[in-house]
Write an enzyme that holds these catalytic residues in place. Structure first.
Site, PDB file in Angstrom:
ATOM      1  CG  ASP A 186       0.097  -3.817  -9.760  1.00 32.19           C
ATOM      2  OD1 ASP A 186      -0.974  -4.401  -9.569  1.00 32.19           O
ATOM      3  OD2 ASP A 186       0.660  -3.132  -8.885  1.00 32.19           O
ATOM      4  CG  HIS A 257      -1.077  -5.764  -6.557  1.00 36.62           C
ATOM      5  ND1 HIS A 257      -1.932  -4.828  -7.078  1.00 36.62           N
ATOM      6  CD2 HIS A 257      -1.139  -5.614  -5.214  1.00 36.62           C
ATOM      7  CE1 HIS A 257      -2.485  -4.126  -6.090  1.00 36.62           C
ATOM      8  NE2 HIS A 257      -2.028  -4.597  -4.942  1.00 36.62           N
ATOM      9  CD  GLU A 320      -3.429  -2.818  -1.958  1.00 33.15           C
ATOM     10  OE1 GLU A 320      -4.048  -1.867  -1.479  1.00 33.15           O
ATOM     11  OE2 GLU A 320      -3.076  -2.872  -3.143  1.00 33.15           O
ATOM     12  CB  THR A 462       0.881   5.649 -13.124  1.00 32.05           C
ATOM     13  OG1 THR A 462       1.024   4.238 -13.359  1.00 32.05           O
ATOM     14  CG2 THR A 462       2.213   6.242 -12.745  1.00 32.05           C
TER      15      THR A 462
HETATM   16  C1  TNX Z   1      -1.937   0.990  -2.789  1.00 31.32           C
HETATM   17  S1  TNX Z   1       0.989   1.097  -1.923  1.00 31.32           S
HETATM   18  C2  TNX Z   1      -1.149   0.138  -3.532  1.00 31.32           C
HETATM   19  C3  TNX Z   1      -1.024   0.351  -4.990  1.00 31.32           C
HETATM   20  C4  TNX Z   1      -1.926   1.469  -5.467  1.00 31.32           C
HETATM   21  C5  TNX Z   1      -1.836   2.621  -4.485  1.00 31.32           C
HETATM   22  C6  TNX Z   1      -2.604   3.836  -4.901  1.00 31.32           C
HETATM   23  C7  TNX Z   1       0.770  -0.381  -2.251  1.00 31.32           C
HETATM   24  C8  TNX Z   1       1.742  -1.268  -1.728  1.00 31.32           C
HETATM   25  N1  TNX Z   1      -0.304  -0.784  -2.973  1.00 31.32           N
HETATM   26  O1  TNX Z   1      -1.282  -0.861  -5.661  1.00 31.32           O
HETATM   27  O2  TNX Z   1      -1.524   1.847  -6.728  1.00 31.32           O
HETATM   28  O3  TNX Z   1      -2.328   2.203  -3.225  1.00 31.32           O
HETATM   29  O4  TNX Z   1      -2.300   4.940  -4.086  1.00 31.32           O
END
Ligand code: TNX
Length: 753
Positions: A186, A257, A320, A462
């Site tokens: 990440d 990410h 994202e 985390t």
């Molecule tokens: C969303 S769930 C994210 C993560 C974060 C999380 C925190 C997802 C696919 N992406 O990068 O850690 O929310 O709850």
């Protein structure tokens, strides 16, 4: 006399047969009978050759719990036998466990089945070492409901050592779960050694500091932080998990990410500019550029990953992905033209499809977060539905496999109890009960479409969890609730029954040194309207003994001599109620607090034009007039949440009342895509049909309010009041969640004189 003794014996025995067997997840069929088999030093252990690991596992675990080591023997009596049926459908992980006067037999179609039978047997043994090893005669037939019974762990935001990963896998296996989704990369750290690109871990595994405290505070430390797993570590862990019938699904995030990777190899971003491993949480704009060089790099990385992990599925992230960099990149424009794509969303879809082709060429499948649906799903991809269940439903309808993991039920980084008593968490409110109430197969799917729901998974992100103790606390016991959802029959689910078994597990968890949460003892409260909508009633419940609830109304902490809760409390003035659950004179769990602030609207009739989201529907429309202000830290509880829609509420004050001010609270938490309303409008009516507008509150004032919004409306007399809070709509570029629907979270509309 003899008859009386026999009768008493029978009664006692019948009662004890009815007593709970401490089994989680609950087996499909349990038939106890009269009598006990006692394991002792001369009990023999026998297994088919193919189950030699399971035999060793059972012996080691028995030794750990009881101090007894069994010898190998195939005697007819006083033995434990592990048997694998030959020539049967070995795909089904069912098992049969029988405890009788001759001993214990576990039979199954395959090793996994034997392993699950062993887990059941281990749970039947009294966890207290000093007790004799009496096991009640019983016959159990059992088989799992779903094939994907998963737990996820993010080791990027915080790194957890190899031995802890093994403990986590043990815990997964103990509750008959079978997938470990390992989030290895990440923005904040790359955690897997890749031989061809050593800088990924030399550079990408280390960051110069970490965020401290809540995101909104924007505070950071400057300590170097990091760590990674070598390929030898990974092989060791994969082997450990495989033996315990847990498949590890590795996740390599792309195209977003990926800051940690880009800090090591900036040439794979669109700008090529040097960047640092992420220090702050959130969504980064810097993502992989879809160049041929990037694809070559990712293919090389994935090749090493697939060498290490034998799993059918490889998780490629896909969530994202801000498009800012792609929009201004000439290379992206070229790719869009060359591939005949409509826009950057289709470019993301092209990215994933190209990676899928590669992964498929190696005989594997990709799975990605539900964003991979946007711009068209890759032909063979499975979808992990996290932003609710809609992505999962859409994918199943397109005949793609789905793993459900909606935030409201399956995110174990959320609060599980009242935030006042909990360590800082990302937000949300996901209690054990809420997780337990989850049904992975949406009822909108046909029987055929439902087959694509492989199961579900608990996610442990985390950002706010830096120690193994804290991680255990967040995961257990919510994972045990999910384990039962995924294994047991739907008709068998019963929360009260579940928690009574769970409390029996606490001893086992203590002995295994697992730091679990006791939030199940926290009381549940619900405000309901009093007769004639005159004030409120507070209903307090527990899945345990309701007569053991004590409460106070003077602000003091309740003790076991405080007032006994016997029926719903009438609330007709502003006051604080504190309540707790007691066992043997001792408070169990934390007390709950409900601070009532009564106004003209409290307890009145309320109707909503737009219903809130399924996940954030609180106690229905009444949540807005229940006399208690929602806690901004706990936006999943006592709040109503709408995604991309307005709150539009009509309150009936019962009779014409005079008032001059309306107060309402909204959550402001952009990092979770929750934004303040754009505008608030107030209307009045005397018949509930024709409304006229009497006040508005502007964006400027709302932005400065930090969520506590006051709307002055002069001297008004009216019976019906309509309040509209306008949702922001689509989130603007450059903001967290750009392009998505903003969330609107509102609580308590108080109408004051
Ligand atoms: C969303 S769930 C994210 C993560 C974060 C999380 C925190 C997802 C696919 N992406 O990068 O850690 O929310 O709850």
């Amino acid at each position: 006399m003899k008859k009386i003794v026999a009768f008493i014996f029978l009664v006692v025995f019948t009662i004890s047969l009815k007593a709970q067997l401490p089994l989680i997840p609950k087996p499909n069929s349990i038939k106890p009978s009269v009598g006990y088999f006692v394991i002792n030093k001369s009990t023999g252990l026998f297994s088919d050759k193919v189950a030699s690991f399971e035999m060793k596992y059972l012996n080691d675990e028995l030794f750990l719990r009881t101090g007894i080591k069994l010898h190998s023997s195939n005697s007819k009596s006083n033995s434990i036998k592990l048997i694998i049926h030959k020539n049967v459908d070995s795909l089904s992980d069912l098992y049969h466990l029988e405890v009788s006067k001759n001993g214990i037999t576990i039979s199954a179609n395959n090793n996994a089945g034997v392993f699950y039978g062993i887990q059941t047997l281990l749970q039947l043994i009294n966890f207290d070492k000093k007790q004799s090893l009496k096991i009640q005669y019983v016959e159990i037939d059992d088989t799992p409901r779903y094939s994907w019974r998963g737990m996820h762990l993010d080791v990027s935001r915080h790194f957890f050592p190899k031995n802890f990963i093994k403990k986590y896998i043990d815990c997964i296996a103990m509750y008959k779960m079978n997938v470990f989704h390992w989030h290895l990369t990440d923005d904040q750290g790359w955690r897997i050694e890749i031989k061809k690109y050593p800088k990924l871990t030399e550079v990408g595994a280390w960051r110069k500091g970490s965020m401290v405290g809540a995101y909104s505070e924007q505070k950071f430390d400057t300590f170097q932080y990091g760590g990674f797993y070598t390929q030898d570590d990974i092989r060791e862990i994969v082997n450990y998990a495989t033996l315990r019938h847990v498949t590890i699904v590795p996740e390599i995030e792309m195209p977003g990410h990926s800051l940690a990777a880009l800090s090591a190899y900036p040439e794979f971003s669109c700008s090529g500019k040097p960047v640092n491993v992420g220090v702050s949480w959130g969504v980064e704009n810097n993502v992989y550029c879809p160049s041929d060089e990037t694809f070559k790099f990712l293919e090389n990385v994935l090749s090493e990953v697939m060498e290490l992990f034998p799993s059918k599925y490889i998780h490629i992230g896909g969530d994202e992905v801000p498009k800012n960099e792609w929009v201004i990149s000439p290379l992206c424009k070229d790719v869009i033209r060359r591939e005949n794509l409509k826009d950057e969303h289709e470019l993301q879809s092209y990215f994933i499809k190209r990676i899928e082709k590669f992964v498929n060429s190696k005989g594997r499948q990709i799975i990605g977060w539900d964003e991979i649906l946007e711009g068209g799903l890759a032909p063979n991809a499975a979808v992990m539905s996290w932003r609710g269940i809609e992505g999962g439903i859409a994918a199943a309808k397109q005949k793609h496999n789905v793993v459900m993991t909606p935030g409201g039920y399956c995110y174990f980084d959320h609060y599980q109890g009242n935030p006042q008593n909990e360590p800082l968490a990302i937000g949300g409110y996901t209690t054990v009960e809420k997780t337990y109430s989850y049904e992975p197969t949406p009822d909108t799917l046909t029987v055929d479409e439902s087959k694509y729901i492989l199961g579900a998974q608990g996610n442990v992100w985390t950002e706010y969890i830096s120690t193994t103790k804290h991680l255990e606390y967040m995961s257990v016991p919510r994972m045990t609730a999910l384990a039962e959802v995924l294994w047991s029959k739907k008709e068998q689910r019963n929360y009260t029954d579940f928690v009574s078994r769970l409390t029996l597990h606490f001893k086992l968890l203590d002995s295994l040194k697992i730091n679990y949460s006791k939030s199940i003892y926290e009381l549940t409260t619900k405000s309901i309207a009093n007769e004639n909508n005159n004030g409120l009633k507070l209903v307090i419940t527990t899945p345990f003994d309701t007569t053991a609830i004590r409460y106070t109304t003077d602000g003091s902490v309740p003790n076991f001599k405080s007032l006994k809760y016997v029926k719903p409390l009438i609330i007709n003035e502003s006051k604080m109620v504190k309540a707790a659950y007691f066992e043997n004179g001792k408070m169990k769990g934390n007390p709950v607090e409900r601070k009532f602030n009564l106004s003209l609207s409290t307890g009145k009739k309320i109707e909503l034009v737009n219903q809130p989201s399924e996940y954030y529907k609180g106690n229905g429309a009444f949540t807005l007039v229940d006399g208690v202000n929602g806690d901004p830290l706990k936006h999943g509880f006592n709040w109503l949440g709408w995604s991309g829609r307005n709150m539009d509420a009509v309150i009936d004050l019962g009779k014409t009342e005079s008032f001059s001010e309306i107060n309402l609270t909204a959550v402001n938490k952009p990092e979770s895509w929750i934004y303040l309303p754009k505008q608030i409008l107030v209307y009045i009516s005397n018949d509930g049909v024709d409304f006229i507008k009497v006040a508005t509150q502007s964006e400027e004032v709302i932005q400065k309010s930090n969520g506590k919004i006051k709307i002055g409306c002069g001297n008004i007399q009216s019976r019906y009041v309509k309040v509209v809070a306008e949702c922001l709509g689509k989130i603007a570029e450059g903001m967290p969640g750009a392009g998505e629907n903003a969330w609107l979270f509102i609580d308590e509309i108080s109408i004051n004189k």
